[in-house]
Enzyme design. Structure first.
Site, short mmCIF file in Angstrom:
data_model
loop_
_atom_site.label_atom_id
_atom_site.label_comp_id
_atom_site.label_asym_id
_atom_site.label_seq_id
_atom_site.Cartn_x
_atom_site.Cartn_y
_atom_site.Cartn_z
N ASP A 1 -7.17 -8.67 8.20
CA ASP A 1 -5.94 -8.83 7.81
C ASP A 1 -5.06 -8.99 8.83
O ASP A 1 -3.98 -8.52 8.80
CB ASP A 1 -5.35 -7.70 6.90
CG ASP A 1 -4.28 -8.25 5.93
OD1 ASP A 1 -4.07 -9.25 5.91
OD2 ASP A 1 -3.41 -7.38 5.60
N GLN B 1 0.76 -1.29 -0.01
CA GLN B 1 -0.06 -0.06 -0.19
C GLN B 1 0.75 1.23 0.08
O GLN B 1 0.22 2.38 -0.15
CB GLN B 1 -0.94 0.03 1.22
CG GLN B 1 -1.85 -1.02 0.99
CD GLN B 1 -2.91 -0.95 2.18
OE1 GLN B 1 -2.87 -0.08 3.08
NE2 GLN B 1 -3.92 -2.15 2.45
N GLY B 2 2.13 1.28 0.39
CA GLY B 2 2.99 2.38 0.27
C GLY B 2 4.29 2.31 0.92
O GLY B 2 4.54 1.16 1.18
N THR B 3 4.84 3.27 1.11
CA THR B 3 6.31 3.41 2.19
C THR B 3 6.21 3.86 3.31
O THR B 3 5.48 5.03 3.33
CB THR B 3 7.19 4.10 0.86
OG1 THR B 3 7.37 3.36 -0.05
CG2 THR B 3 8.60 3.89 1.48
#
Length: 755
Positions: free
Chosen positions: A565, A451-453
């Site tokens: 999750d 989903q990203g950094t």
């Protein structure tokens, strides 16, 4: 080898060249049909340098066609004459072989042609821009030099299919052997003056029937990779050639062959000894055709000259009259010299006068004042432009921030939150977070995911935070981002990562969390580089904290939250190894009057609830199943999915060990060494219940948390007190009993009964 390249010609230069070609050898035509040529080529022996350069111009009613008669044997139509090459149509086969029996080996050869291209005694040789090409099925072509004594190369043509209505193809490759479908090609060395070919059958040796009776070999110029692939119908392989003098009878136009041409039979140093036969005229350079052989030479004009080097010599070019060729600066004086040009600066200027040099720079003081005035005016205009730019940039920045705020879901966030939530979640500016992360420097990266950094940053008040920069997001990912903000805004639990705020003024949304510095539970358990020993008590405490956080989300909030999750890589560890549940991007709030959430299946392979995977209905028991997988990870120290275990997952191997009453083969060495047998049995049994295939047979997270807390309390007390806990879940109930003894250990027994 010919290494010189033709000079670029300006329009004026080109006109001069055409005039010189037209006036050369008065009375000699310079054109036949569409073909233009110049000396040493010419029509008739008086207009050409050598019989090899004699062009035969055949005239018909509508047009004329130029031909070349090589060795007075074959008339070859000329397609194009270049500076060092000539292209001619060669409508003859080097070899043709046909067989009367295509199904029984040996095949009976009814005709075998063996012809040659003979350029000996002429001013021509084969260019290396040609292919020796063979078409057919299961035949080998071999190329030979003079008298068949020198092998020049060969290849095998192969047909993977016998479709009678199909097409064979010869691919376009730059170098080396090239095979296609029913076609093969092999290169021809530069300078070849004699070439013959032989076709031989290979079909019987491969124990295959011949698909078609005939095969042919010929020479054709190479195609570039940009040109279309050469195709021919397989029906051509049924055509029998009766005579070597037959014209081209295969489909498509006859092939074009490239021939290199040169003058004389000696190299430059030898030819220049005899001025009466030396072909290069005034103001020319001699270039050897091949540096290692005496195969003749070529002539070219010296730099600064143009014309025909073989006839009247080359004339000087006046570069000063050509913008393209003039090397002088615009302020310089250009003076043409023989074969060159002189550039000089006029009075009042300094420099070498050349475009690529110092040019011509004014030397008078007036130019200094002009320069100063121009500079001040430029600075004034520049200052005004900068001021306008700053105003416009601030305006654009404001508009861009508003645009990003709307695109990143700011309005959606306002709709899904109330004033209380907004006050809890700080909206950071883009400048604040850029400064906190040193403009998102790569050295600040803590981790990267789907989903990203995540970057490490320091806020102006000195607080160290983790800043999550999402990837370019679509509508679904935007919903996940807003969902994570909404959920974490009203969640307050010691084992759930805290959200300090967010930023929506950038091209992608940013989330600001409390920094959890010790990595993830996954790294702690599975990373071989971590030498920290995870004790049994620590694993038990981690499991209880995770269960408590999930129980809080499921039961303590007014609207339950399903994480969806749960996995060890989403469980962070702080400096004291206290767990923090994170990554709520796909979590969901569920109203109390709904029993489950129906949605697309999302999560991580290895942690999936099998019941959720089949029904797409996510319940709180789906989180219980995922927690059960994490609990098994803590017990075994193994990954949920291991490439070394191709057939069974960790869950399947754990449940099998439970059924066989053989936990020792799967539990982690640290767990076996420090954990008490009774505690290991209790936690393993709890994990087995969480991993039940039927969701209604699993305990709730509240019940799981209570059991783990009970184990921790009993471990801390050291002495078991009589205690009984009844845990129910639908159709079944489990009872745990603590029985005191004189030792410090506790014996826990589990029994189940149907309610």
């Amino acid at each position: 080898m010919l290494s010189s390249t033709p000079l670029p010609l300006s329009l004026l230069h080109f006109i001069f060249l055409l005039l010189s070609l037209t006036l050369t050898s008065a009375g000699c035509p310079q054109k036949c049909g569409k073909l233009q040529f110049s000396y040493p080529f010419g029509v008739g022996p008086k207009c050409s340098m050598d019989p090899s350069f004699n062009i035969i111009c055949k005239k018909t009613r509508n047009h004329s066609t130029p031909y070349l008669n090589i060795n007075k044997v074959r008339m070859l139509e000329i397609v194009e004459i270049k500076q060092t090459q000539i292209r001619v149509k060669y409508p003859y086969l080097l070899a043709a072989t046909c067989y009367t029996n295509t199904s029984v080996y040996p095949h009976n050869n009814t005709r075998d042609g063996f012809y040659s291209i003979d350029l000996t005694g002429t001013q021509y040789s084969m260019s290396d821009k040609n292919w020796l090409t063979a078409i057919g099925c299961e035949d080998i072509v071999a190329g030979f030099g003079e008298n068949k004594n020198v092998f020049a190369g060969g290849c095998v043509s192969y047909c993977p299919t016998s479709e009678p209505h199909g097409f064979g193809s010869c691919p376009n490759t730059e170098n080396g052997y090239s095979a296609g479908n029913g076609c093969c090609r092999t290169p021809i060395p530069k300078g070849t003056t004699f070439l013959a070919a032989q076709l031989s059958d290979l079909g019987g040796k491969w124990l295959r029937d011949k698909y078609f009776p005939c095969s042919y070999a010929f020479v054709v110029e190479k195609r570039t990779l940009d040109e279309s692939v050469w195709l021919y119908p397989f029906s051509d392989l049924n055509k029998s050639i009766n005579s070597q003098d037959d014209d081209w009878v295969l489909s498509g136009p006859p092939p074009v062959v490239r021939l290199d041409w040169r003058v004389g039979t000696e190299n430059c140093s030898e030819a220049q000894k005899d001025s009466s036969t030396y072909a290069c005229k005034a103001n020319t350079d001699c270039v050897n055709y091949d540096a290692n052989t005496d195969w003749g030479y070529l002539c070219s004009c010296k730099p600064g000259y143009h014309g025909n080097p073989y006839n009247e010599g080359c004339q000087d070019i006046n570069e000063c009259n050509s913008d393209e060729l003039n090397p002088c600066d615009a302020n310089a004086i250009c003076t043409n010299t023989i074969g060159s040009v002189n550039c000089s600066c006029p009075k009042g200027y300094n420099g070498d006068g050349k475009k690529n040099g110092k040019g011509c720079i004014p030397s008078n003081m007036i130019h200094v004042f002009i320069g100063v005035g121009s500079g001040m005016g430029f600075l004034l205009v520049l200052s005004m432009c900068i001021l306008v730019h700053i105003v416009l940039r601030k305006r654009r920045s404001k508009m861009r921030k508003e645009k990003f705020f709307k695109r990143n879901g700011g309005l959606l966030l306002q709709q899904q939150t109330n004033e209380c939530t907004i006050r809890k979640t700080k909206l950071f500016s883009a400048e604040e977070l850029e400064k906190a992360t040193d403009n998102f420097n790569e050295s600040r990266i803590l981790g990267q995911g789907g989903q990203g950094t995540v970057y490490k940053g320091m806020l102006p008040d000195g607080k160290i935070v983790a800043i999550k920069k999402s990837k370019l997001i679509n509508k679904d990912q935007l919903e996940q981002f807003i969902n994570e903000v909404v959920i974490l805004s009203h969640v307050n639990h010691k084992n759930v990562v805290k959200l300090w705020g967010c930023c929506m003024e950038t091209d992608v949304p940013l989330l600001v969390y409390e920094l959890v510095p010790n990595g993830t539970l996954f790294d702690l358990i599975h990373d071989p580089n971590i030498h920290f020993q995870v004790s049994w008590n620590m694993r038990l405490k981690i499991a209880a904290d995770i269960a408590g956080a999930l129980a809080y989300l499921h039961s303590a909030l007014s609207i339950p939250i399903y994480h969806r999750d749960v996995k060890s890589s989403n469980i962070l560890l702080d400096e004291k190894y206290t767990v923090k549940l994170s990554d709520f991007g796909i979590s969901r709030e569920v109203a109390t009057d709904r029993t489950h959430l129906t949605t697309l299946v999302k999560g991580t392979f290895g942690y999936f609830d099998p019941e959720y995977f089949q029904s797409s209905q996510f319940t709180e028991k789906s989180d219980v199943y995922s927690f059960g997988v994490v609990l098994v990870e803590l017990l075994t120290g193994q990954r949920p999915i291991d490439v070394r275990e191709e057939e069974r997952s960790l869950v399947m191997r754990f449940l099998e060990s439970m059924e066989e009453n053989n936990l020792y083969k799967i539990l982690d060495e640290q767990v076996l060494r420090h954990g008490k047998d009774e505690e290991l049995s209790a936690v393993s049994w709890l994990a087995q219940r969480c991993l039940n295939w039927k969701g209604k047979m699993r305990p709730t997270m509240k019940e799981v948390a209570r059991e783990l807390e009970s184990l921790i309390m009993l471990e801390e007390d050291g002495v078991c007190k009589a205690k009984s806990v009844i845990i129910s879940d639908g159709e079944y109930a489990w009872t745990t009993s603590g029985i005191s003894d004189e030792s410090t250990s506790c014996i826990l027994t589990f029994s189940s009964e149907i309610i």
